[in-house]
Write a protein that holds these residues in place. Structure first.
Motif, PDB file in Angstrom:
ATOM      1  N   SER A 116      38.230  38.272  48.149  1.00  0.00           N
ATOM      2  CA  SER A 116      38.155  39.177  49.303  1.00  0.00           C
ATOM      3  C   SER A 116      36.838  39.952  49.337  1.00  0.00           C
ATOM      4  N   GLY A 117      36.003  39.741  48.325  1.00  0.00           N
ATOM      5  CA  GLY A 117      34.715  40.424  48.299  1.00  0.00           C
ATOM      6  C   GLY A 117      34.779  41.828  47.726  1.00  0.00           C
ATOM      7  N   GLN A 118      35.978  42.247  47.259  1.00  0.00           N
ATOM      8  CA  GLN A 118      36.141  43.617  46.737  1.00  0.00           C
ATOM      9  C   GLN A 118      35.325  43.880  45.477  1.00  0.00           C
ATOM     10  N   TRP A 119      35.041  42.821  44.715  1.00  0.00           N
ATOM     11  CA  TRP A 119      34.301  42.966  43.449  1.00  0.00           C
ATOM     12  C   TRP A 119      32.971  43.676  43.686  1.00  0.00           C
ATOM     13  N   LYS A 120      32.365  43.363  44.842  1.00  0.00           N
ATOM     14  CA  LYS A 120      31.058  43.945  45.145  1.00  0.00           C
ATOM     15  C   LYS A 120      31.174  45.418  45.484  1.00  0.00           C
ATOM     16  N   ARG A 121      32.387  45.881  45.752  1.00  0.00           N
ATOM     17  CA  ARG A 121      32.554  47.255  46.233  1.00  0.00           C
ATOM     18  C   ARG A 121      33.105  48.224  45.188  1.00  0.00           C
ATOM     19  N   GLY A 122      33.740  47.720  44.118  1.00  0.00           N
ATOM     20  CA  GLY A 122      34.330  48.715  43.214  1.00  0.00           C
ATOM     21  C   GLY A 122      34.742  48.143  41.874  1.00  0.00           C
ATOM     22  N   ASP A 123      35.431  48.976  41.107  1.00  0.00           N
ATOM     23  CA  ASP A 123      35.864  48.603  39.762  1.00  0.00           C
ATOM     24  C   ASP A 123      37.252  47.999  39.788  1.00  0.00           C
ATOM     25  N   PHE A 124      37.481  47.045  38.914  1.00  0.00           N
ATOM     26  CA  PHE A 124      38.814  46.483  38.779  1.00  0.00           C
ATOM     27  C   PHE A 124      39.530  47.235  37.666  1.00  0.00           C
ATOM     28  N   LYS A 125      40.783  47.594  37.917  1.00  0.00           N
ATOM     29  CA  LYS A 125      41.540  48.364  36.908  1.00  0.00           C
ATOM     30  C   LYS A 125      41.834  47.516  35.672  1.00  0.00           C
ATOM     31  N   LEU A 126      41.916  48.173  34.516  1.00  0.00           N
ATOM     32  CA  LEU A 126      42.229  47.447  33.287  1.00  0.00           C
ATOM     33  C   LEU A 126      43.654  46.907  33.339  1.00  0.00           C
ATOM     34  N   THR A 127      43.880  45.843  32.583  1.00  0.00           N
ATOM     35  CA  THR A 127      45.198  45.192  32.608  1.00  0.00           C
ATOM     36  C   THR A 127      45.915  45.419  31.275  1.00  0.00           C
ATOM     37  N   THR A 128      46.908  44.589  30.968  1.00  0.00           N
ATOM     38  CA  THR A 128      47.715  44.777  29.752  1.00  0.00           C
ATOM     39  C   THR A 128      47.572  43.567  28.841  1.00  0.00           C
ATOM     40  N   LYS A 129      47.404  43.845  27.551  1.00  0.00           N
ATOM     41  CA  LYS A 129      47.234  42.769  26.553  1.00  0.00           C
ATOM     42  C   LYS A 129      48.523  41.944  26.417  1.00  0.00           C
ATOM     43  N   PHE A 130      48.388  40.645  26.293  1.00  0.00           N
ATOM     44  CA  PHE A 130      49.555  39.773  26.092  1.00  0.00           C
ATOM     45  C   PHE A 130      49.800  39.491  24.605  1.00  0.00           C
TER      46      PHE A 130
END
Ligand code: 8YV
Length: 309
Positions: free
Chosen positions: A124-138
């Motif tokens: 969606s092109g969002q990467w260029k606009r902001g930070d991605f939240k951290l996820t959870t370890k498997f």
């Protein structure tokens, strides 16, 4: 041969048509009329996870000899009626075990590491606009498995490779496994971080995932369902996810497929798949060969390849 499900696989249809007169029940508009005119000639039924042979159909087919299912699950076949009438039943075990277990692990990773959300984020092109939240370890998460048959064991083996402590629930404790046993599903749910449904659907296991189990799994817990939709009380699951009482879910099966509760569509902690556990080219071919091989064996008076009854 009467195929009661929508044709699940072109190769299966082709192989059946080479050897038998195949009726595709799903596309016959006047089913009652069709059955009236053809019931005496139908000697075999081929079904799958969506349609098999229920008591009503069996009752209408006086010369039915065998039900050969393109599935390992037998919940769409009235086994008691088949037994009563001496109708043979076959399924497709073993050949799909790896795929279903692989998919269960895939769902765990997809939910915890937000794989689908991340993919949408990039596209969606969002990467260029902001930070991605951290996820959870498997790696290392405790995995609880309901049902430790072929598929449950294959999931356990894979999860062990991710250093996940394994526990399980079955009707009776297994003497030959080292995993921790819980006689109650609620206790299993309270003591694991990822709960997987991998048992057969029976009257006993219908709604085995209910409100109490969901609450025991809790706001950090994740439910994975690669079994059957009716294993889960779906409205309870939806409200728990919407209210944040459950951490997430990876679902390959639903109560009323292909209808999926739309409340889930906007939730990023949920991964939804269209019942594709066994859906690889390799496995579907092996399943089709078993369906056809069982029918051939039956009509040649040879031992069935994968008999259930
Ligand atoms: C299939 C399944 O989805 O084996 C089962 O029990 O649910 C699946 O493999 C299906 O039967 C293929 O059409």
């Amino acid at each position: 041969v009467l195929m009661t499900c929508p044709p699940p696989d072109p190769y299966l249809v082709e192989q059946l048509e080479k050897r038998f007169t195949l009726f595709k029940f799903h596309s016959i508009p006047d089913k009652a009329h069709f059955l009236n005119s053809n019931k005496a000639s139908i000697r075999a039924v081929v079904g799958n996870a969506s349609a098999g042979a229920d008591a009503q159909l069996i009752h209408q087919l006086p010369n039915l000899e065998i039900v050969s299912s393109f599935s390992v699950g037998l919940d769409k076949i009235d086994l008691a009626k088949c037994r009563e009438r001496g109708i043979r039943v076959t399924n497709t075990p073993d050949v799909l075990t790896d795929d279903v277990a692989d998919l269960a692990i895939g769902l765990m990773l997809a939910v915890l590491r937000r794989l689908c959300q991340s993919d949408r984020y990039v596209r969606s092109g969002q990467w260029k606009r902001g930070d991605f939240k951290l996820t959870t370890k498997f790696t290392g998460k405790s995995v609880g498995i309901i049902g430790l048959g072929r598929i449950g064991l294959a999931i356990a083996k894979r999860a062990e490779a991710f250093s996940c402590p394994i526990s399980y629930h079955t009707r009776t404790e297994k003497s030959d496994v080292k995993y921790k046993y819980y006689p109650s599903v609620v206790e299993l749910a309270a003591n694991c971080q990822i709960l997987v449904v991998a048992c057969a659907l029976t009257e006993e296991t219908r709604h085995i995932i209910n409100r109490e189990v969901i609450n025991a799994l809790g706001p950090k817990g994740v439910l994975i369902n690669i079994g059957r939709g009716p294993h889960v009380d779906e409205p309870e699951l939806v409200s728990a996810l919407v209210e944040g009482r459950l951490g997430g879910a990876g679902l390959d099966v639903f109560q009323d497929e292909p209808n999926v509760p739309e409340e889930l569509f906007g939730l990023e902690n949920v991964v939804l798949l269209p019942h594709v556990g066994s859906g690889t080219m390799e496995t579907r071919k092996e399943m089709a060969d078993l369906v056809v091989g069982n029918l051939e064996a039956h009509f040649l008076n040879k031992p069935l390849l994968t008999p259930v009854l």
